[in-house]
Design an enzyme around this catalytic site. Structure first.
Site, PDB file in Angstrom:
ATOM      1  CB  SER A 130       0.691  28.999 -15.408  1.00 37.37           C
ATOM      2  OG  SER A 130       1.224  29.527 -14.299  1.00 37.37           O
ATOM      3  CG  HIS A 151       1.463  25.779 -19.481  1.00 35.06           C
ATOM      4  ND1 HIS A 151       0.330  26.154 -19.394  1.00 35.06           N
ATOM      5  CD2 HIS A 151       1.861  26.225 -17.734  1.00 35.06           C
ATOM      6  CE1 HIS A 151       0.345  25.862 -18.059  1.00 35.06           C
ATOM      7  NE2 HIS A 151       1.210  25.796 -17.305  1.00 35.06           N
ATOM      8  CD  GLU A 163      -2.299  25.595 -22.408  1.00 37.60           C
ATOM      9  OE1 GLU A 163      -1.658  25.875 -20.249  1.00 37.60           O
ATOM     10  OE2 GLU A 163      -3.435  26.281 -22.312  1.00 37.60           O
ATOM     11  CG  ASN A 201      -3.645  27.620 -15.370  1.00 38.61           C
ATOM     12  OD1 ASN A 201      -4.230  26.515 -14.831  1.00 38.61           O
ATOM     13  ND2 ASN A 201      -1.984  27.831 -15.598  1.00 38.61           N
TER      14      ASN A 201
END
Ligand code: CAA
Length: 293
Positions: A130, A151, A163, A201
């Protein structure tokens, strides 16, 4: 985006798929891969972990059967496509690997070094990290052009996004194959470059961290902070409930990566987050986070 000529062919040749880690992310990835028709090998450090992962998948699939979204035969067929192992060497036979181990840099480095010796040179080694830089993970291997970020979001079977993160040395072919694989899994990919936290994130975690600061400074109680974001901003869950779902240890690890990567105080982890993690309150996975489960 230019799709190299041979991608369709290469993608058709991907028949088997390895997943490292049988936790909430790894088991979810194994489930969607098996549901797309791939033969899956899911690996973890011991048979308790792999059994727990299979248990999560069985429960998810049974829920779909109960709701009439899947037949019992389909459920059995998906489960029949998932094998488990506790030896990374058993991934020697698979056509594509995604690593979804816990978010610890040294652990992931070790896994990639071993995968590089176990898997044939043409095999793509993706990571579900992440926030750890893809370039740094790729540099552990002799095939950085075949290392990429893939991801998934939690809960994997439900969330549409993947992602896809290009490291500096990731090849266009690796990118295109991974992109197409996301579509095959029924997901929508979004492209990101290799900066700390990528896109998801970089934006999500500071919001969660700020919600924890609101709790820490007594701006509001947990329920009120979450109600504001749910009803005021139409988020499906409040940020504190979401932190509990993601895992507070994972949230802290991501904030540390952002803070280390940018050296900017806006990414400092809230002391309350650190305190909870140190005390072993990790969220839903062990029954206590900002809420009790
Ligand atoms: N596993 C599998 N399926 C699940 C699930 C789980 N853990 N939780 C819920 N579901 C399924 C339910 O079975 C249900 O399926 P159907 O539509 O087939 O009936 C569907 O999801 C909706 O569930 P519910 O009706 O029970 O509850 P809900 O409508 O509140 O949705 C939720 C639950 C999908 C989790 C929703 O609250 C949500 O989208 N929350 C936000 C999740 C999010 O932001 N995830 C990203 C986290 S960040 C991340 O993962 C990246 C990172 O690096 C940290």
């Amino acid at each position: 985006m230019q799709t190299p000529q041979n991608i369709g062919g290469v993608l058709m040749e991907i028949k088997s798929f390895g997943v490292i880690g049988a936790g909430q992310m790894g088991s979810g990835i194994a489930q969607v891969a098996a549901a797309s028709g791939l033969q899956v090998v899911m690996s973890d450090i011991n048979s308790d972990c792999t059994a727990r992962g299979v248990g999560i998948i069985e429960k998810n699939l049974q829920r779909s059967v109960d709701k009439g979204k899947l037949t019992d035969a389909e459920r059995q067929a998906i489960l029949g496509r998932i094998k488990t192992t506790t030896k990374l060497a058993d991934l020697a036979e698979v056509d594509y690997v995604v690593e979804a181990a816990v978010e610890m840099e040294e652990l992931k480095f070790g896994i990639f070094r071993e995968l590089d010796t176990v898997c044939p040179p043409g095999v793509i080694l993706a990571t579900n990290t992440s926030s750890i830089p893809i370039g740094r993970i790729g540099a552990q291997t002799g095939r950085p052009e075949k290392v990429i970020g893939m991801h998934f979001m939690n809960p994997v079977p439900v969330m549409k996004l993947v992602e896809v993160i290009r490291g500096l040395r990731t090849s266009d072919e690796t990118f295109s194959i991974t992109w197409e694989l996301c579509h095959r899994f029924g997901k929508t990919p979004a492209e990101a470059n290799d900066f700390p936290g990528f896109i998801a994130n970089r934006i999500l975690m500071p919001m969660i961290n700020e919600a924890i600061f609101c709790l820490y400074q007594g701006v509001g109680k947990a329920e009120d902070i979450d109600t504001v974001m749910k009803l005021g901003m139409n988020h499906p869950m409040g940020p504190l409930a979401l932190a509990d779902l993601i895992g507070l240890d994972t949230c802290l690890a991501i904030m540390e990566t952002l803070y280390d990567g940018f050296k900017d105080s806006k990414y400092r982890p809230c002391p309350l987050l650190r305190k909870y993690v140190e005390a072993g309150w990790l969220g839903r996975k062990n029954g206590r986070g900002f809420y009790q489960y």
